[in-house]
Design an enzyme around this catalytic site. Sequence first.
Site, PDB file in Angstrom:
ATOM      1  N   ASP A 207       0.871  -1.169   0.000  1.00  0.00           N
ATOM      2  CA  ASP A 207       0.000   0.000   0.000  1.00  0.00           C
ATOM      3  C   ASP A 207       0.916   1.229   0.000  1.00  0.00           C
ATOM      4  OD1 ASP A 207      -1.475   2.221   0.689  1.00  0.00           O
ATOM      5  OD2 ASP A 207      -2.537   1.273   2.352  1.00  0.00           O
ATOM      6  N   GLN A 210       0.954   6.415   1.098  1.00  0.00           N
ATOM      7  CA  GLN A 210       1.742   7.454   1.789  1.00  0.00           C
ATOM      8  C   GLN A 210       3.209   7.438   1.390  1.00  0.00           C
ATOM      9  OE1 GLN A 210       0.403   9.820   3.396  1.00  0.00           O
ATOM     10  NE2 GLN A 210      -1.635   8.990   3.756  1.00  0.00           N
TER      11      GLN A 210
HETATM   12  C1  LIG Z   1      -1.855   4.245   4.016  1.00  0.00           C
HETATM   13  C2  LIG Z   1      -3.112   4.547   3.281  1.00  0.00           C
HETATM   14  N1  LIG Z   1      -3.684   3.579   2.544  1.00  0.00           N
HETATM   15  C3  LIG Z   1      -4.803   3.789   1.851  1.00  0.00           C
HETATM   16  C4  LIG Z   1      -5.436   4.996   1.878  1.00  0.00           C
HETATM   17  C5  LIG Z   1      -6.702   5.163   1.105  1.00  0.00           C
HETATM   18  O1  LIG Z   1      -6.558   6.104   0.092  1.00  0.00           O
HETATM   19  P1  LIG Z   1      -7.830   6.533  -0.769  1.00  0.00           P
HETATM   20  O2  LIG Z   1      -8.802   7.133   0.208  1.00  0.00           O
HETATM   21  O3  LIG Z   1      -7.299   7.525  -1.727  1.00  0.00           O
HETATM   22  O4  LIG Z   1      -8.362   5.300  -1.388  1.00  0.00           O
HETATM   23  C6  LIG Z   1      -4.896   6.027   2.629  1.00  0.00           C
HETATM   24  C7  LIG Z   1      -5.594   7.349   2.719  1.00  0.00           C
HETATM   25  O5  LIG Z   1      -5.477   8.066   3.659  1.00  0.00           O
HETATM   26  C8  LIG Z   1      -3.703   5.801   3.345  1.00  0.00           C
HETATM   27  O6  LIG Z   1      -3.146   6.763   4.085  1.00  0.00           O
END
Ligand SMILES: Cc1ncc(COP(=O)(O)O)c(C=O)c1O
Length: 414
Positions: A207, A210
């Site tokens: 993921d 960030q």
């Molecule tokens: C570590 C992490 N993963 C996933 C997401 C999800 O991102 P999105 O809301 O753009 O799908 C975020 C959003 O804050 C995040 O910080």
Amino acid sequence: MKASTTESLDIAAIRSDFPILQREVNETPLVYLDNAATSQTPEPVVETIADYYRHTNSNVERGIHQLSQEASIAYEEAHDRVAEFIGATGGREEVIFTKNTTESINIVAAAWGLEALGPGDEIVTTQMEHHSSLVTFQQLAERTGATIKFVEIDDEGYLDMDHARECITDDTKLVSVVHASNTLGTINPVAEISEIAHNHGALVLVDGAQSAPHQPIDVEAIDADFFAFSGHKMCGPTGIGVLYGKRELLESMQPYLYGGGMVRKVTYEETTFEELPWKFEAGTPVIAQGIALAKACDYLDAIGMDRIEAHGQELAAYAHDRLSSFDDIEIYGPPADDRAGLVSFNVDGVHAHDLSSIVNDHGVAIRAGDHCTQPLHDTLGIAASARASFYLYNTREEVDVLIEAIDDARQLFA
Ligand SMILES: Cc1ncc(COP(=O)(O)O)c(C=O)c1O
């Protein structure tokens, strides 16, 4: 060529690209420290979107006419640009445009996981995951009969790598790990985790929501099978995310959505699908957003991802040091000199929501709540935290404004 980290950023020039930073909030200059949620958008990216609608707007891959051809080429090339940004040498075929990180992760769960997993299989993830992967893989486990294991964190907010080695076994089919924690600021050793996972025949999803905005990314060096991130956290528009996947994996997977745009030949009886990545982009795709995301990659690379990374970490370390000088403030995550560009904390006796509201009176935008990491907050023994997160246009002076505003809140609640 990327600039060296020893050169600091020309913040005044960068800030002039972001007119929103000239805004006032509550009659004081805006101090925007909620970049981990959504970053601001520079003029070249805004202009790209406006230009697209002014001059090129058309549907892609359907028309023979000039506008459609121009839009199609720009949209296709945007995939190549994003591939280059993350070091995917396979180019556009390995880059699927989605709505956001969350959708990218859901594609892996639905298009790969529902087919590949069954009872006895294991998904390994960590205690610091965002809900976008945690909830998705929890549901995948429930639907397939697979089990889910969580690698624990230690007292400093690092992953316990001994526990990771225990959790990942030959029964593991997928390891899903956040690259940089949006709550703790921990930067995880994803290359090492990939190696452990691959030694057991498991796939790895990183993921990168960030990390992609804040540090140079090389998906091949970390050997991620899948890598997910969002445009709106990296100077791009909302409504676009990316799923990188190794080509042979994406080829072996079923589509996620069906319909127009992703098909080659359709009869009443059956359908053959388009090649990558279009097989995963059913319907009219995110055309303007994709083209603008490519521009955001240009913008960030022109400044230098290594310098952007150094700047964010420097501000986080400064904020960490200043917050540490108050003995009624608890900071979560690794030490000042070893964290991503954000700091989550709590002030004793002040709820994070109250704190956020008071600092907003000073024009300061921070995040308050669980940051979509409720289980991690449970592990930390707290219901909520405040989070300041930095980006390339933030300054030390803005951190000082935040600290003064926090001091104001402490005194109000004393
Ligand atoms: C570590 C992490 N993963 C996933 C997401 C999800 O991102 P999105 O809301 O753009 O799908 C975020 C959003 O804050 C995040 O910080």
